[in-house]
Design an enzyme around this catalytic site. Structure first.
Site, PDB file in Angstrom:
ATOM      1  N   THR A  29       0.814  -1.217   0.000  1.00  0.00           N
ATOM      2  CA  THR A  29       0.000   0.000   0.000  1.00  0.00           C
ATOM      3  C   THR A  29       0.846   1.264   0.000  1.00  0.00           C
ATOM      4  O   THR A  29       0.315   2.363   0.122  1.00  0.00           O
ATOM      5  CB  THR A  29      -0.968   0.004   1.199  1.00  0.00           C
ATOM      6  OG1 THR A  29      -0.221  -0.204   2.397  1.00  0.00           O
ATOM      7  CG2 THR A  29      -2.021  -1.071   1.068  1.00  0.00           C
ATOM      8  N   LEU A  89       3.544   4.226   1.087  1.00  0.00           N
ATOM      9  CA  LEU A  89       3.768   5.026   2.297  1.00  0.00           C
ATOM     10  C   LEU A  89       2.507   5.822   2.584  1.00  0.00           C
ATOM     11  O   LEU A  89       2.378   6.984   2.228  1.00  0.00           O
ATOM     12  CB  LEU A  89       4.977   5.953   2.095  1.00  0.00           C
ATOM     13  CG  LEU A  89       5.377   6.854   3.263  1.00  0.00           C
ATOM     14  CD1 LEU A  89       5.703   6.044   4.503  1.00  0.00           C
ATOM     15  CD2 LEU A  89       6.562   7.712   2.883  1.00  0.00           C
ATOM     16  N   HIS A  90       1.530   5.173   3.195  1.00  0.00           N
ATOM     17  CA  HIS A  90       0.270   5.833   3.530  1.00  0.00           C
ATOM     18  C   HIS A  90       0.322   6.323   4.974  1.00  0.00           C
ATOM     19  O   HIS A  90       1.399   6.443   5.555  1.00  0.00           O
ATOM     20  CB  HIS A  90      -0.916   4.901   3.256  1.00  0.00           C
ATOM     21  CG  HIS A  90      -0.862   3.614   4.032  1.00  0.00           C
ATOM     22  ND1 HIS A  90      -1.411   3.475   5.278  1.00  0.00           N
ATOM     23  CD2 HIS A  90      -0.295   2.422   3.728  1.00  0.00           C
ATOM     24  CE1 HIS A  90      -1.196   2.244   5.713  1.00  0.00           C
ATOM     25  NE2 HIS A  90      -0.516   1.584   4.793  1.00  0.00           N
ATOM     26  N   ALA A  91      -0.822   6.627   5.555  1.00  0.00           N
ATOM     27  CA  ALA A  91      -0.878   7.282   6.868  1.00  0.00           C
ATOM     28  C   ALA A  91      -0.153   6.522   7.982  1.00  0.00           C
ATOM     29  O   ALA A  91       0.688   7.099   8.671  1.00  0.00           O
ATOM     30  CB  ALA A  91      -2.328   7.539   7.265  1.00  0.00           C
TER      31      ALA A  91
END
Length: 108
Positions: free
Chosen positions: A16, A18-20
């Site tokens: 996914t 570098l998300h939150a």
């Protein structure tokens, strides 16, 4: 004591990107070091403060992107090693659990 600048480049393998959640983990880890830690998509920059969760999340780095780290300070080598290791570990996210909870009969 002389401050040293250390650099590294690490590919994101987290499905996914570098998300939150990974951004928060990365900035929290970066803040544990006295060194000035910066992050960029390209070795030439532009560079952002790796201790700023807002700036790190704004990168929206996808899987396959290469993160360039630069740290300057007495603990720069330790900072780069720790951050590189975090990226290599897919930010300690459990991808098997995500796949296991998809579709009918999950959790049975």
């Amino acid at each position: 004591m002389t401050e040293t600048t250390i650099k590294a480049a690490i590919e994101i393998t987290n499905p996914t990107g570098l998300h939150a959640r990974p951004a928060v983990k990365m900035t929290k880890l970066a803040k544990t070091f006295a060194a000035r830690v910066q992050l960029a998509f390209d070795a030439a920059g532009p560079w952002i403060d790796a201790k700023s969760v807002v700036k790190v999340m704004a990168l929206k780095a996808p899987k396959g992107a290469v993160l360039h780290f630069s740290a300057n300070g007495t603990d720069a080598a330790e900072a780069i090693a720790a951050l590189s290791d975090l990226v290599r570990r897919d930010f300690d996210e459990n991808h098997e659990g995500v796949a296991a909870n998809v579709g009918p009969g999950h959790g049975a």
